[in-house]
Design an enzyme around this catalytic site. Structure first.
Site, mmCIF file in Angstrom:
data_model
loop_
_atom_site.group_PDB
_atom_site.id
_atom_site.type_symbol
_atom_site.label_atom_id
_atom_site.label_comp_id
_atom_site.label_asym_id
_atom_site.label_seq_id
_atom_site.Cartn_x
_atom_site.Cartn_y
_atom_site.Cartn_z
ATOM 1 N N GLU A 179 -1.965 -3.012 -7.984
ATOM 2 C CA GLU A 179 -3.199 -3.295 -7.249
ATOM 3 C C GLU A 179 -3.705 -1.980 -6.678
ATOM 4 O O GLU A 179 -2.980 -0.987 -6.649
ATOM 5 C CB GLU A 179 -2.948 -4.292 -6.110
ATOM 6 C CG GLU A 179 -1.932 -3.844 -5.066
ATOM 7 C CD GLU A 179 -2.500 -2.937 -3.978
ATOM 8 O OE1 GLU A 179 -3.738 -2.994 -3.719
ATOM 9 O OE2 GLU A 179 -1.730 -2.163 -3.392
ATOM 10 N N SER A 189 0.847 -1.186 0.000
ATOM 11 C CA SER A 189 0.000 0.000 0.000
ATOM 12 C C SER A 189 0.893 1.251 0.000
ATOM 13 O O SER A 189 1.695 1.442 -0.915
ATOM 14 C CB SER A 189 -0.960 -0.037 1.196
ATOM 15 O OG SER A 189 -1.986 0.904 1.052
ATOM 16 N N HIS A 208 -5.207 -5.552 -1.380
ATOM 17 C CA HIS A 208 -5.818 -5.360 -0.067
ATOM 18 C C HIS A 208 -6.822 -6.483 0.190
ATOM 19 O O HIS A 208 -8.031 -6.263 0.328
ATOM 20 C CB HIS A 208 -6.485 -3.996 -0.007
ATOM 21 C CG HIS A 208 -5.516 -2.851 0.045
ATOM 22 N ND1 HIS A 208 -4.724 -2.497 -1.031
ATOM 23 C CD2 HIS A 208 -5.200 -1.986 1.039
ATOM 24 C CE1 HIS A 208 -3.973 -1.454 -0.697
ATOM 25 N NE2 HIS A 208 -4.250 -1.135 0.560
#
Length: 315
Positions: free
Chosen positions: A215, A103, A285
């Site tokens: 992602e 992230s 995630h």
């Protein structure tokens, strides 16, 4: 087992119960856990002010730990990029510390890659990876991949391709009949929003001929397309050997979309590129997440509907 240093370079830890669960589960796996003194610091939305978080990163680099694991992502590393201790981080990598996160951590990983700092690992953070409140505990595949990374025995990962991917590959003249899609290409990427945010900055890694994995979370398909379009128009995507899309989750389609789905975004992207675009990578995630060595040389093989991403031993 491993000496794991836990620190907070980005968002503040609000869920203290998840923090405690994560620490206890790692201890239960036999690891020695060292917690950074400011791991639970808070300042605005951050885990301490900028100086506090920079100091934590410096301590992680100096810890001599086998693994330096972030508590969580969120936001905060982008504003630290000019001041990160790149030499200390690179030295820690050379001496065997494996920096793990995802992230927001993408910003540090790609900036360090741009500085020639070696391989880091895209993988879980403490809270969502090990501190989950699910009765079943952490995901078994994630745990197995983490164990392989710790023991330095992992050599790659694989997943089942959607039928649309297979059809696109078969229609591509570039694939011919060889299962070896990519050989010895640099693996890089991470969170799409963070990758896009580095374009045009001194911390852009400028990888060409690589395997770019992406992602994101909470991004509607049109925003995913817009970010991909910037990378496309900047020539980044066409200069890769493959683009691999992981999981894009937690968004809400509306009646206005009228069939405009993420699958349509992928189809549009394929229409713009000659580079293979693969989907379904178990990374993002989501609970089931593999670990990926950012900056390592990888091969990509396709066997029927199975995709294999191979990197051998990373020490």
């Amino acid at each position: 087992m491993a000496h794991i240093y836990i620190y907070s370079p980005s968002g503040a830890v609000r869920d203290k119960a998840a923090f405690r669960r994560g620490v206890q589960r790692l201890k239960g796996l036999g690891h020695e856990i060292e917690i950074d003194p400011s791991a639970l610091a808070t300042w605005q939305r951050f885990a301490g002010d900028d100086a506090t978080r920079l100091a934590a990163i410096g301590r992680a680099a100096a810890s001599g730990a086998d693994v330096a694991l972030i508590t969580r992502g969120g936001y905060g590393l982008s504003r630290l990029l000019p001041a990160l201790p790149y030499r200390a981080l690179a030295r820690a990598v050379r001496h065997g510390t494996r920096f793990v996160g995802f992230s927001d951590f993408t910003a540090l990983q790609l900036a360090l890659l741009a500085k020639g700092g070696g391989v880091t690992w895209a993988g879980p953070a403490l809270l969502e990876g090990f501190g989950t409140a699910e009765a079943s505990g952490p995901d078994e595949i994630m745990l197995a991949c983490f164990g392989d990374m710790v023991s330095q025995t992992g050599e790659g990962t694989g997943w089942r391709l959607p039928a649309a991917d297979v059809a696109a590959l078969e229609a591509s003249a570039g694939r011919r009949r060889s299962p070896h899609l990519v050989h010895a290409a640099t693996l890089w990427g991470g969170n799409l929003a963070l990758v896009q945010s580095l374009l045009g900055t001194p911390w852009w890694p400028g990888v060409e001929g690589g395997v770019l994995f992406l992602e994101d979370v909470g991004e509607h398909p049109y925003r995913v397309e817009r970010m991909l379009a910037q990378l496309l128009h900047a020539g980044v995507l066409a200069r890769q050997k493959a683009v691999v899309l992981g999981q894009f989750t937690d968004y809400q389609l509306t009646p206005h979309d009228r069939g405009y789905t993420l699958a349509k975004v992928v189809a549009w992207l394929r229409s713009q590129l000659k580079v293979p675009v693969l989907t379904g990578l178990p990374f993002g995630h989501v609970p089931t997440r593999v670990l990926l060595p950012v900056g390592a040389k990888v091969d990509v093989l396709i066997e029927e509907r199975d995709a294999l991403l191979l990197w051998g031993h990373q020490h």
